[in-house]
Motif scaffolding. Sequence first.
Motif, PDB file in Angstrom:
ATOM      1  N   ASP A  43     118.560  25.680 -12.877  1.00  9.01           N
ATOM      2  CA  ASP A  43     117.427  25.421 -13.756  1.00  9.01           C
ATOM      3  C   ASP A  43     116.341  26.475 -13.564  1.00  9.01           C
ATOM      4  OD1 ASP A  43     118.658  23.224 -14.858  1.00  9.01           O
ATOM      5  OD2 ASP A  43     117.591  21.756 -13.604  1.00  9.01           O
ATOM      6  N   TYR A  44     116.101  26.864 -12.310  1.00  7.93           N
ATOM      7  CA  TYR A  44     115.104  27.904 -12.044  1.00  7.93           C
ATOM      8  C   TYR A  44     115.545  29.250 -12.611  1.00  7.93           C
ATOM      9  CZ  TYR A  44     112.466  24.822  -8.931  1.00  7.93           C
ATOM     10  OH  TYR A  44     111.701  23.804  -8.422  1.00  7.93           O
ATOM     11  N   LYS A  64     119.142  22.541  -9.259  1.00 10.17           N
ATOM     12  CA  LYS A  64     117.773  23.048  -9.341  1.00 10.17           C
ATOM     13  C   LYS A  64     117.760  24.563  -9.408  1.00 10.17           C
ATOM     14  CE  LYS A  64     114.657  19.675  -7.497  1.00 10.17           C
ATOM     15  NZ  LYS A  64     113.609  19.423  -6.554  1.00 10.17           N
ATOM     16  N   SER A  65     118.595  25.233  -8.656  1.00  9.29           N
ATOM     17  CA  SER A  65     118.584  26.695  -8.667  1.00  9.29           C
ATOM     18  C   SER A  65     119.037  27.231 -10.023  1.00  9.29           C
ATOM     19  CB  SER A  65     119.438  27.257  -7.530  1.00  9.29           C
ATOM     20  OG  SER A  65     120.812  26.985  -7.742  1.00  9.29           O
TER      21      SER A  65
END
Length: 182
Positions: free
Chosen positions: A6-7, A3-4
């Motif tokens: 992707d962010y 997720k990080s």
Amino acid sequence: MKKSKDYIKLGVFVIAGLASLIILLYMIGKNRNLFDKTITVQTRFENVHGLMVGNNVRFAGIDVGTVKDIEIVNDSCIEVGMILKKEMDKIIKKNAIVTIGTEGFVGYKLINIENKNENAPYIQNGDLLSAKSGPDTDELIESVGKTIAEISTASIQLKAVSYTHLDVYKRQYLENEQWRCD
């Protein structure tokens, strides 16, 4: 962890998009002819009288381009580069005269291009056009101010002379009237 990453990718994408948008808006605001085919021509002046990069270039009163760059060649020569619409290469001739004008009486500066009425080939990319220096607006305003001051001085002198002559005529009239009454 996924997720990080992707962010981070999303953040980079958003920042790059915003930067591209800002640059695009800046270029459009500066009239850079981004999406038109263009040609570049130059001219040289002794004084550009406040002309700036991004100012309009006109032919027959119609906007046909913008000032691309202004460079000092030497102490008495300034070269002005202009970006013109591509179709101008079939309208503007190599012997055209370039002058600096103003938008309105004291507005911003612009370039005016005028063809001579002679047969000449049309301009090509990179051509150097002849320039003609005209009077600067500041010089014109100063000249008008001096003229008004001279007119004011002349009117004051005329007023003084007319009062002097009026006094002479009044005395002559009164003397003549007194002579008749006696």
